[in-house]
Design an enzyme around this catalytic site. Sequence first.
Site, PDB file in Angstrom:
ATOM      1  N   ASP A 108      54.293 -60.546 -44.213  1.00  0.00           N
ATOM      2  CA  ASP A 108      53.711 -61.657 -44.966  1.00  0.00           C
ATOM      3  C   ASP A 108      53.039 -61.074 -46.214  1.00  0.00           C
ATOM      4  OD1 ASP A 108      51.439 -60.431 -44.079  1.00  0.00           O
ATOM      5  OD2 ASP A 108      50.753 -62.099 -42.844  1.00  0.00           O
ATOM      6  N   ASP A 283      57.152 -67.713 -36.842  1.00  0.00           N
ATOM      7  CA  ASP A 283      56.375 -66.574 -36.332  1.00  0.00           C
ATOM      8  C   ASP A 283      55.052 -67.108 -35.829  1.00  0.00           C
ATOM      9  OD1 ASP A 283      55.120 -66.902 -39.167  1.00  0.00           O
ATOM     10  OD2 ASP A 283      53.764 -65.575 -38.077  1.00  0.00           O
ATOM     11  N   CYS A 321      63.554 -65.818 -14.456  1.00  0.00           N
ATOM     12  CA  CYS A 321      63.215 -65.126 -15.702  1.00  0.00           C
ATOM     13  C   CYS A 321      63.672 -63.669 -15.641  1.00  0.00           C
ATOM     14  CB  CYS A 321      61.701 -65.191 -15.930  1.00  0.00           C
ATOM     15  SG  CYS A 321      61.174 -64.241 -17.372  1.00  0.00           S
ATOM     16  N   CYS A 323      62.539 -61.143 -17.349  1.00  0.00           N
ATOM     17  CA  CYS A 323      61.572 -60.167 -17.871  1.00  0.00           C
ATOM     18  C   CYS A 323      61.148 -59.175 -16.797  1.00  0.00           C
ATOM     19  CB  CYS A 323      60.362 -60.868 -18.478  1.00  0.00           C
ATOM     20  SG  CYS A 323      59.048 -61.250 -17.311  1.00  0.00           S
ATOM     21  N   CYS A 326      58.750 -60.626 -14.024  1.00  0.00           N
ATOM     22  CA  CYS A 326      59.349 -61.484 -12.999  1.00  0.00           C
ATOM     23  C   CYS A 326      60.380 -60.742 -12.162  1.00  0.00           C
ATOM     24  CB  CYS A 326      59.949 -62.722 -13.645  1.00  0.00           C
ATOM     25  SG  CYS A 326      58.697 -63.729 -14.481  1.00  0.00           S
ATOM     26  N   HIS A 352      56.494 -61.400 -20.509  1.00  0.00           N
ATOM     27  CA  HIS A 352      56.978 -62.676 -19.982  1.00  0.00           C
ATOM     28  C   HIS A 352      56.950 -63.775 -21.052  1.00  0.00           C
ATOM     29  CE1 HIS A 352      57.832 -66.059 -17.412  1.00  0.00           C
ATOM     30  NE2 HIS A 352      56.866 -66.682 -18.073  1.00  0.00           N
TER      31      HIS A 352
HETATM   32 ZN   LIG Z   1      59.166 -63.460 -16.737  1.00  0.00          ZN
END
Ligand SMILES: [Zn+2]
Length: 404
Positions: A108, A283, A321, A323, A326, A352
Amino acid sequence: MTAESAAAVASTRPVRFETLTPAPADGSTRARLGRLDTPHGAVETPMFMPVGTNATVKALDPDDLAEVGAQIILANTYHLYLRPGHERIARLGGLHRFMGWDRPILTDSGGFQVVSLGDLRVIDDDGATFRSHLDGSTHRFTPEHSIAVQEALGPDIAVAFDQPVPPHASTRAEVAEATARTLRWAERSLAAHDRPDQALFGIIQGGLEADLRADATRAIAAMAFDGLCIGGLAGDETSAQRAAALDVVVPILADDARPRYLMGLGSPLDMLDAVHRGVDLFDSVLPARIARNGTLWTPAGRLNMRNARFLDDPAPVQDDCPCRLCRHHSRAYLAHLFRADELLAYRLATCHNLTYCLDFMGRIRTAIAAGTLPDLVRDLTAGRAMQDPAPTPASDTQAGAKGG
Ligand SMILES: [Zn+2]
């Protein structure tokens, strides 16, 4: 600019935007699927950019960022100018090498952080003088200096210096003055920029005043920027006010081939609505910041992992999920980490929420390609009042001077 001259400019620019699925002619949505090619790789749009305020997305390393699906990140010019200094980063090989991230980066301009300093800054027509939030030292940003700092940092995309104002809390006179100044600063930013391997985006201000927003859109679109930022939103306005502003800006840009980036928005349903109205890029610090506070997003709503009811819950935060939280850990484990103030809580929770956010953008892209985005909007916004009752204040969505 004419289509021919725009195409000629595009072929020589470091960043190219291609519309893969245009908005349908029936007007059912202004959403479009695109690809932004940069010197460090391609970005699918619509896309969300995690914010790496201090050349790091807090608690994650570049491998984590790649795993959560980040294709491009944002870094803050104001923060990196103050610490460790843009000249030091340039000496160390530029921002990509410094932080070990070899994919696209956008910086930015510092305008939002400087303005957020409140009493610590004075703005005049030439630029802004401000006191560092770190040590009280005095600094000055002009459009030319912001561009010089961004050229030294070396992101794929730099942004013109601007003066945002809080959309709802500003008078028309304040919005008009800041918008006119932003246009003059846009011309100066463009004139100052000459790094050939770096794109430059302009910023459309105009607050919630429809005529000022429209004039600013036409004026910025007439300049030779590589992309168009929509600034001064994702603040203290309501969703309806934000929608009205987008409905002024995007139709004016309907035939414009450049990407549209709404700065500072990060709540998934807010982004869905903005994509539907024609926005390509976003963003926000929001997903990572609320993760560090223990708030995790799931399709069923938000979970507060500091709540005692999770201490005995063996289920993952979200069943399907991908990630690392998880895949490997239970709600009980994460709830324990937060209660014990363990650092791993921040990393796992951030992984996550960013995975959730970036997967959500993937669902949006799939729906656009399939022609079903209006259905997705209808299905998901029906339950919205239950999940997300209040607008998110700007202090939670954007990295101000005090940090990301
Ligand atoms: Zn997750």
